[in-house]
Design an enzyme around this catalytic site. Structure first.
Site, PDB file in Angstrom:
ATOM      1  CE  LYS A  88       7.648   4.649 -10.481  1.00  0.00           C
ATOM      2  NZ  LYS A  88       6.519   4.923 -11.378  1.00  0.00           N
TER       3      LYS A  88
ATOM      4  CG  ASP B  69      10.583   1.532 -17.756  1.00  0.00           C
ATOM      5  OD1 ASP B  69      10.905   0.827 -18.719  1.00  0.00           O
ATOM      6  OD2 ASP B  69       9.856   2.533 -17.861  1.00  0.00           O
TER       7      ASP B  69
END
Length: 381
Positions: free
Chosen positions: A85, A111
């Site tokens: 990410k 999340d």
């Protein structure tokens, strides 16, 4: 074929999940063109601390699974964020600050891992950042985001509810999911992800026969599929999407033939994949580039983490987190079934690529999972 119980306990048979075939749709040529990926690679490769993450050759596990070669792209060292990410959200934030200046506020729902990337990108770019987390996001992951200077707001019972909260304030939403009227920023995120695929293909120096990708909203899978298409053309590898059986929105979309939402009745341990609805843009690419969709239960992911941490082969130990092992756990389930091996065409010559997309992003959860048993079972079919 002998398999370790840490990977395939008796309850974790392929019948515990679902395996669905879908014919590919026509390729959407203009959705993620190569120039966007090339631009992202040029920018990210110039960041301080950039280095390609390792491609691990798992010789011992490949032999146990009866495949020709098994490669795992290990994202645990990525920029100290321990996740792929880092490539997406931070790149998008940098592009937006160049366009709008530092007086902007960026926000997103997460999340855990995407929000960490956006917060890190905001710290690098010098702009304000507000991150929304739902009630199931662990305190460890929330604290890791806050450490980069982001304001943390808890809102919503699940990821999708947090997404809606983040979009309600007029700030710049840096999301890895897209929906009608909101696609340009998710494209930036996905262009950043593409660098991971480029590194892997350069390191492989050969065309894999199979690529297994974790699902979630589909942004990562779509970016990898796009780069596969641009690198290898129509005759590229067989692509298999792997999702938790508690949050299989891509498989549901494949079964129904259109983008579909699922109800998450119980949270999966694979927190980064706990998504009830695919990204609109990602689904358009996945439906044109994926061949199979499958689900795995939580204990398959947990057992795979234990195996990687303490392999009973000469393979080096690896620290890969709950969502990061999904593709490999899917391969293990496939490899244990002669029927499913035949269905997908997996055999002793197959070269397989999987992505370990995160390290121990919440160390407490990781340690609790990997302390389980790594005993062996006997012969499987």
């Amino acid at each position: 074929m002998q398999l370790p119980a840490a990977i395939l306990p008796p309850a974790c048979t392929p019948q515990a999940g679902t395996l669905v075939r879908r014919d590919r749709d026509p390729w959407p040529e203009d959705l993620l063109p190569p120039k966007g990926f090339d631009r992202a690679a040029d920018v990210i490769s110039g960041w301080d601390g950039y280095a390609p993450t390792p491609l691990r050759h798992l010789y011992g596990l490949a032999e146990r699974l009866g495949v020709g070669a098994l490669f795992l792209k290990d994202e645990s060292p990525r920029f100290g964020l321990e996740s792929f990410k880092a490539l997406g959200g931070a790149y998008a934030v940098g592009c937006l600050v160049v366009e709008h200046g530092r007086d902007v506020t960026v926000t997103c729902a997460t999340d855990g891992n995407h929000g960490r990337s956006v917060a890190w990108g905001a710290a690098r770019a010098g702009c304000r950042c507000v991150i929304y987390v739902h009630r199931h996001v662990s305190e460890g992951r929330a604290s890791a985001i806050a450490a980069y200077g982001a304001e943390i707001r808890r809102a919503g019972a699940n990821y999708l509810e947090s997404v809606r909260q983040a979009a309600a304030h007029g700030w710049i939403v840096v999301s890895d999911t897209s929906y009608p009227g909101y696609t340009e920023i998710p494209k930036l995120v996905m262009h950043g992800y593409g660098l991971m695929a480029d590194e892997a293909f350069d390191q492989l120096q050969t065309r894999p026969d199979f690529v297994l990708m974790q699902g979630g909203v589909g942004g990562l899978a779509a970016a990898v599929i796009a780069r596969l298409r641009q690198r290898f053309g129509e005759g590229g590898p067989t692509v298999i999407i792997v999702e938790p059986d508690r949050a299989a929105c891509l498989l549901a979309s494949a079964e129904r033939g259109s983008l579909s939402e699922v109800e998450i009745l119980e949270e999966t341990v694979m927190a980064g994949l706990s998504c009830s609805e695919p990204s609109l843009l990602a689904w358009e690419i996945i439906r044109a580039g994926a061949d199979w969709f499958m689900t795995i239960p939580d204990h398959a992911a947990e057992a795979t983490m234990r195996w990687l941490a303490r392999p009973a082969t000469a393979d080096a130990p690896l620290t890969i987190g709950e969502s990061g092992v999904a593709g490999l756990a899917g391969l293990i389930a496939l490899a244990a079934s002669s029927e499913n091996r035949a269905r997908v065409g997996l055999d002793a010559r197959s070269k397989v690529l999987v992505f370990g997309t995160e390290g121990a992003t919440d160390p407490a959860i990781y340690q609790r999972i990997v302390q389980g048993s790594t005993d062996y079972v006997g012969e499987t079919e």
